[in-house]
Design a protein around this motif. Structure first.
Motif, PDB file in Angstrom:
ATOM      1  N   ASP A  55     -35.987  29.884  -4.245  1.00  0.00           N
ATOM      2  CA  ASP A  55     -36.983  28.812  -4.215  1.00  0.00           C
ATOM      3  C   ASP A  55     -37.012  28.199  -2.827  1.00  0.00           C
ATOM      4  O   ASP A  55     -36.379  28.708  -1.916  1.00  0.00           O
ATOM      5  N   ASN A  56     -37.760  27.125  -2.668  1.00  0.00           N
ATOM      6  CA  ASN A  56     -37.879  26.522  -1.341  1.00  0.00           C
ATOM      7  C   ASN A  56     -36.697  25.612  -1.005  1.00  0.00           C
ATOM      8  O   ASN A  56     -36.701  24.964   0.032  1.00  0.00           O
ATOM      9  N   ILE A  57     -35.680  25.618  -1.865  1.00  0.00           N
ATOM     10  CA  ILE A  57     -34.488  24.807  -1.624  1.00  0.00           C
ATOM     11  C   ILE A  57     -33.281  25.679  -1.294  1.00  0.00           C
ATOM     12  O   ILE A  57     -32.519  25.384  -0.388  1.00  0.00           O
ATOM     13  N   LYS A  58     -33.128  26.784  -2.061  1.00  0.00           N
ATOM     14  CA  LYS A  58     -31.917  27.587  -1.906  1.00  0.00           C
ATOM     15  C   LYS A  58     -32.105  28.977  -2.512  1.00  0.00           C
ATOM     16  O   LYS A  58     -33.057  29.234  -3.232  1.00  0.00           O
ATOM     17  N   ILE A  59     -31.169  29.837  -2.196  1.00  0.00           N
ATOM     18  CA  ILE A  59     -31.017  31.124  -2.864  1.00  0.00           C
ATOM     19  C   ILE A  59     -29.609  31.113  -3.439  1.00  0.00           C
ATOM     20  O   ILE A  59     -28.637  30.910  -2.712  1.00  0.00           O
ATOM     21  N   THR A  60     -29.512  31.299  -4.734  1.00  0.00           N
ATOM     22  CA  THR A  60     -28.199  31.225  -5.377  1.00  0.00           C
ATOM     23  C   THR A  60     -28.211  32.024  -6.671  1.00  0.00           C
ATOM     24  O   THR A  60     -29.277  32.364  -7.195  1.00  0.00           O
ATOM     25  N   ALA A  61     -27.048  32.308  -7.195  1.00  0.00           N
ATOM     26  CA  ALA A  61     -26.944  32.973  -8.487  1.00  0.00           C
ATOM     27  C   ALA A  61     -27.490  32.052  -9.572  1.00  0.00           C
ATOM     28  O   ALA A  61     -27.348  30.823  -9.499  1.00  0.00           O
ATOM     29  N   VAL A  62     -28.130  32.637 -10.559  1.00  0.00           N
ATOM     30  CA  VAL A  62     -28.707  31.851 -11.656  1.00  0.00           C
ATOM     31  C   VAL A  62     -27.658  30.916 -12.255  1.00  0.00           C
ATOM     32  O   VAL A  62     -27.922  29.732 -12.483  1.00  0.00           O
ATOM     33  N   ASP A  63     -26.455  31.445 -12.493  1.00  0.00           N
ATOM     34  CA  ASP A  63     -25.396  30.647 -13.127  1.00  0.00           C
ATOM     35  C   ASP A  63     -24.937  29.469 -12.281  1.00  0.00           C
ATOM     36  O   ASP A  63     -24.364  28.514 -12.803  1.00  0.00           O
ATOM     37  N   ASN A  64     -25.169  29.524 -10.978  1.00  0.00           N
ATOM     38  CA  ASN A  64     -24.753  28.439 -10.081  1.00  0.00           C
ATOM     39  C   ASN A  64     -25.912  27.558  -9.628  1.00  0.00           C
ATOM     40  O   ASN A  64     -25.717  26.685  -8.780  1.00  0.00           O
ATOM     41  N   SER A  65     -27.087  27.776 -10.181  1.00  0.00           N
ATOM     42  CA  SER A  65     -28.278  27.074  -9.691  1.00  0.00           C
ATOM     43  C   SER A  65     -28.312  25.600 -10.072  1.00  0.00           C
ATOM     44  O   SER A  65     -28.905  24.792  -9.374  1.00  0.00           O
ATOM     45  N   GLY A  66     -27.715  25.257 -11.203  1.00  0.00           N
ATOM     46  CA  GLY A  66     -27.798  23.885 -11.688  1.00  0.00           C
ATOM     47  C   GLY A  66     -29.124  23.587 -12.362  1.00  0.00           C
ATOM     48  O   GLY A  66     -29.396  22.445 -12.740  1.00  0.00           O
TER      49      GLY A  66
END
Length: 85
Positions: A55-66
């Protein structure tokens, strides 16, 4: 406030997600377009590919996205939302 969805890297979250979705489709990926709720309880648009959130905020694992995943938009619904790209 009316918000028009468009394909843009300089707009807000759904503009970035729309652009990313169609870019990734063009590259042969099978992205999912999601409406999510952030940890601050705000609605947000994000793309999921291979267990990662983009997204326009971050790239992260689904489980760590919050994020709480609220609804996935189909390709047809997404095309209608952006009024035929």
């Amino acid at each position: 406030v009316n918000d028009k969805w468009s394909m843009s890297l300089t707009g807000d979250c759904e503009d970035f997600a729309v652009f990313s979705y169609f870019y990734l489709v063009g590259k042969g990926y099978k992205p999912e377009f999601w409406l999510v709720r952030t940890a601050a309880n705000e609605m947000h648009a994000a793309i999921v590919v291979d267990s990662y959130v983009f997204d326009n905020i971050k790239i992260t694992a689904v489980d760590n996205s919050g994020y709480t995943f609220v609804a996935e938009l189909s390709a047809d619904a997404l095309r209608r939302a952006v009024k035929k790209i």
